[in-house]
Design a protein around this motif. Sequence first.
Motif, PDB file in Angstrom:
ATOM      1  N   LEU A   1       0.872  -1.169   0.000  1.00 42.57           N
ATOM      2  CA  LEU A   1       0.000   0.000   0.000  1.00 42.57           C
ATOM      3  C   LEU A   1       0.913   1.224   0.000  1.00 42.57           C
ATOM      4  O   LEU A   1       1.758   1.364   0.879  1.00 42.57           O
ATOM      5  CB  LEU A   1      -0.893   0.003   1.238  1.00 42.57           C
ATOM      6  CG  LEU A   1      -1.936   1.110   1.321  1.00 42.57           C
ATOM      7  CD1 LEU A   1      -3.144   0.640   2.110  1.00 42.57           C
ATOM      8  CD2 LEU A   1      -1.390   2.371   1.941  1.00 42.57           C
TER       9      LEU A   1
ATOM     10  N   ILE B   1       0.621   2.286  -9.139  1.00 43.64           N
ATOM     11  CA  ILE B   1      -0.007   1.016  -9.499  1.00 43.64           C
ATOM     12  C   ILE B   1       0.850   0.286 -10.527  1.00 43.64           C
ATOM     13  O   ILE B   1       1.035  -0.932 -10.442  1.00 43.64           O
ATOM     14  CB  ILE B   1      -1.448   1.249 -10.007  1.00 43.64           C
ATOM     15  CG1 ILE B   1      -2.314   1.892  -8.901  1.00 43.64           C
ATOM     16  CG2 ILE B   1      -2.058  -0.045 -10.510  1.00 43.64           C
ATOM     17  CD1 ILE B   1      -2.388   1.124  -7.595  1.00 43.64           C
TER      18      ILE B   1
ATOM     19  N   ASP C   1      -0.553  -2.538  -4.658  1.00 48.97           N
ATOM     20  CA  ASP C   1      -1.911  -3.065  -4.623  1.00 48.97           C
ATOM     21  C   ASP C   1      -2.942  -2.010  -4.262  1.00 48.97           C
ATOM     22  O   ASP C   1      -4.112  -2.143  -4.593  1.00 48.97           O
ATOM     23  CB  ASP C   1      -1.998  -4.203  -3.597  1.00 48.97           C
ATOM     24  CG  ASP C   1      -1.061  -5.332  -3.963  1.00 48.97           C
ATOM     25  OD1 ASP C   1      -1.308  -5.989  -4.973  1.00 48.97           O
ATOM     26  OD2 ASP C   1      -0.060  -5.523  -3.247  1.00 48.97           O
ATOM     27  N   ASP C   2      -2.492  -0.970  -3.565  1.00 48.69           N
ATOM     28  CA  ASP C   2      -3.411   0.073  -3.128  1.00 48.69           C
ATOM     29  C   ASP C   2      -2.630   1.379  -3.014  1.00 48.69           C
ATOM     30  O   ASP C   2      -1.394   1.359  -2.924  1.00 48.69           O
ATOM     31  CB  ASP C   2      -4.034  -0.298  -1.775  1.00 48.69           C
ATOM     32  CG  ASP C   2      -5.421   0.298  -1.569  1.00 48.69           C
ATOM     33  OD1 ASP C   2      -5.776   1.265  -2.283  1.00 48.69           O
ATOM     34  OD2 ASP C   2      -6.142  -0.197  -0.685  1.00 48.69           O
ATOM     35  N   TYR C   3      -3.354   2.483  -3.016  1.00 51.26           N
ATOM     36  CA  TYR C   3      -2.730   3.815  -3.033  1.00 51.26           C
ATOM     37  C   TYR C   3      -3.624   4.751  -2.248  1.00 51.26           C
ATOM     38  O   TYR C   3      -4.808   4.889  -2.573  1.00 51.26           O
ATOM     39  CB  TYR C   3      -2.634   4.278  -4.493  1.00 51.26           C
ATOM     40  CG  TYR C   3      -1.714   5.446  -4.750  1.00 51.26           C
ATOM     41  CD1 TYR C   3      -0.486   5.248  -5.378  1.00 51.26           C
ATOM     42  CD2 TYR C   3      -2.065   6.738  -4.410  1.00 51.26           C
ATOM     43  CE1 TYR C   3       0.366   6.303  -5.664  1.00 51.26           C
ATOM     44  CE2 TYR C   3      -1.220   7.805  -4.677  1.00 51.26           C
ATOM     45  CZ  TYR C   3      -0.016   7.580  -5.302  1.00 51.26           C
ATOM     46  OH  TYR C   3       0.841   8.629  -5.592  1.00 51.26           O
ATOM     47  N   ILE C   4      -3.086   5.364  -1.219  1.00 52.37           N
ATOM     48  CA  ILE C   4      -3.846   6.322  -0.414  1.00 52.37           C
ATOM     49  C   ILE C   4      -3.044   7.618  -0.335  1.00 52.37           C
ATOM     50  O   ILE C   4      -1.851   7.602  -0.029  1.00 52.37           O
ATOM     51  CB  ILE C   4      -4.125   5.790   1.003  1.00 52.37           C
ATOM     52  CG1 ILE C   4      -4.999   4.531   0.928  1.00 52.37           C
ATOM     53  CG2 ILE C   4      -4.789   6.865   1.861  1.00 52.37           C
ATOM     54  CD1 ILE C   4      -5.275   3.888   2.273  1.00 52.37           C
TER      55      ILE C   4
ATOM     56  N   TYR D   1     -10.459   4.782   6.999  1.00 50.51           N
ATOM     57  CA  TYR D   1     -10.298   4.209   5.665  1.00 50.51           C
ATOM     58  C   TYR D   1      -8.949   3.509   5.544  1.00 50.51           C
ATOM     59  O   TYR D   1      -8.855   2.404   5.014  1.00 50.51           O
ATOM     60  CB  TYR D   1     -10.435   5.310   4.610  1.00 50.51           C
ATOM     61  CG  TYR D   1     -10.264   4.827   3.197  1.00 50.51           C
ATOM     62  CD1 TYR D   1     -11.267   4.081   2.575  1.00 50.51           C
ATOM     63  CD2 TYR D   1      -9.101   5.100   2.484  1.00 50.51           C
ATOM     64  CE1 TYR D   1     -11.117   3.620   1.277  1.00 50.51           C
ATOM     65  CE2 TYR D   1      -8.947   4.645   1.185  1.00 50.51           C
ATOM     66  CZ  TYR D   1      -9.952   3.907   0.589  1.00 50.51           C
ATOM     67  OH  TYR D   1      -9.796   3.454  -0.694  1.00 50.51           O
TER      68      TYR D   1
ATOM     69  N   ARG E   1      -8.341  -0.409   4.735  1.00 45.26           N
ATOM     70  CA  ARG E   1      -7.591  -0.873   3.559  1.00 45.26           C
ATOM     71  C   ARG E   1      -6.450  -1.805   3.958  1.00 45.26           C
ATOM     72  O   ARG E   1      -6.217  -2.831   3.327  1.00 45.26           O
ATOM     73  CB  ARG E   1      -7.049   0.300   2.749  1.00 45.26           C
ATOM     74  CG  ARG E   1      -8.102   1.235   2.166  1.00 45.26           C
ATOM     75  CD  ARG E   1      -9.134   0.542   1.320  1.00 45.26           C
ATOM     76  NE  ARG E   1      -8.507  -0.181   0.227  1.00 45.26           N
ATOM     77  CZ  ARG E   1      -9.104  -1.096  -0.521  1.00 45.26           C
ATOM     78  NH1 ARG E   1     -10.362  -1.406  -0.302  1.00 45.26           N
ATOM     79  NH2 ARG E   1      -8.471  -1.699  -1.488  1.00 45.26           N
TER      80      ARG E   1
ATOM     81  N   ARG F   1      -7.916  -5.115   5.005  1.00 43.00           N
ATOM     82  CA  ARG F   1      -8.357  -5.909   3.863  1.00 43.00           C
ATOM     83  C   ARG F   1      -7.159  -6.591   3.196  1.00 43.00           C
ATOM     84  O   ARG F   1      -7.243  -7.757   2.815  1.00 43.00           O
ATOM     85  CB  ARG F   1      -9.091  -5.037   2.853  1.00 43.00           C
ATOM     86  CG  ARG F   1      -9.666  -5.867   1.701  1.00 43.00           C
ATOM     87  CD  ARG F   1     -10.603  -5.094   0.842  1.00 43.00           C
ATOM     88  NE  ARG F   1     -11.744  -4.672   1.651  1.00 43.00           N
ATOM     89  CZ  ARG F   1     -12.584  -3.720   1.288  1.00 43.00           C
ATOM     90  NH1 ARG F   1     -12.409  -3.084   0.161  1.00 43.00           N
ATOM     91  NH2 ARG F   1     -13.584  -3.397   2.059  1.00 43.00           N
ATOM     92  N   LEU F   2      -6.046  -5.869   3.064  1.00 46.30           N
ATOM     93  CA  LEU F   2      -4.857  -6.485   2.484  1.00 46.30           C
ATOM     94  C   LEU F   2      -4.305  -7.599   3.370  1.00 46.30           C
ATOM     95  O   LEU F   2      -3.854  -8.624   2.866  1.00 46.30           O
ATOM     96  CB  LEU F   2      -3.779  -5.425   2.228  1.00 46.30           C
ATOM     97  CG  LEU F   2      -4.055  -4.466   1.064  1.00 46.30           C
ATOM     98  CD1 LEU F   2      -3.031  -3.343   1.040  1.00 46.30           C
ATOM     99  CD2 LEU F   2      -4.106  -5.202  -0.267  1.00 46.30           C
TER     100      LEU F   2
ATOM    101  N   ARG G   1      -2.439 -10.371  -1.462  1.00 45.73           N
ATOM    102  CA  ARG G   1      -2.351  -9.634  -2.723  1.00 45.73           C
ATOM    103  C   ARG G   1      -3.413 -10.128  -3.698  1.00 45.73           C
ATOM    104  O   ARG G   1      -3.532 -11.331  -3.919  1.00 45.73           O
ATOM    105  CB  ARG G   1      -0.957  -9.796  -3.329  1.00 45.73           C
ATOM    106  CG  ARG G   1      -0.773  -8.979  -4.571  1.00 45.73           C
ATOM    107  CD  ARG G   1       0.685  -8.865  -4.926  1.00 45.73           C
ATOM    108  NE  ARG G   1       0.802  -7.921  -6.020  1.00 45.73           N
ATOM    109  CZ  ARG G   1       1.199  -8.262  -7.227  1.00 45.73           C
ATOM    110  NH1 ARG G   1       1.526  -9.505  -7.501  1.00 45.73           N
ATOM    111  NH2 ARG G   1       1.265  -7.357  -8.173  1.00 45.73           N
TER     112      ARG G   1
END
Length: 126
Positions: A80, A95, A100-103, A111, A115, A118-119, A124
């Motif tokens: 992330l 990405i 896998d994710d970007y905040i 949030y 996230r 969830r990861l 992955r």
Amino acid sequence: MAVIVVAEDDPDLRELVTLILGQAGHEVVGVGQGDAALAACRERRPAVAVLDIAMPGDLDGLAVTRALRADPATADLPVLLLTARARADDVRAGIDSGADDYIAKPFDVGYFVERVGRLVADGRPA
């Protein structure tokens, strides 16, 4: 309890993220540079790596992500990116590097924890 590597060069923000994830029940390994993040991921085999993009030294968060993806031992490690770089081309670059994710910072704590959780739970995505 999941181990999470957090790479953030700002010590105050690194401490905050460590506290947030610790309160969510995770063990956090906090580092301030990309090379330390890569070493910690290889050594500790975390459930997730949370990386800032802009870090001092030879490896920024994108380079760390690419190095993790290139190593069979860490290729499936969820990444992330937590960064102040919020333009569309920055997100695309993140990405494209294999994240896998970007905040974007500043971030909503709930949030972010969701996230990361969830990861941790899903690993992955395929």
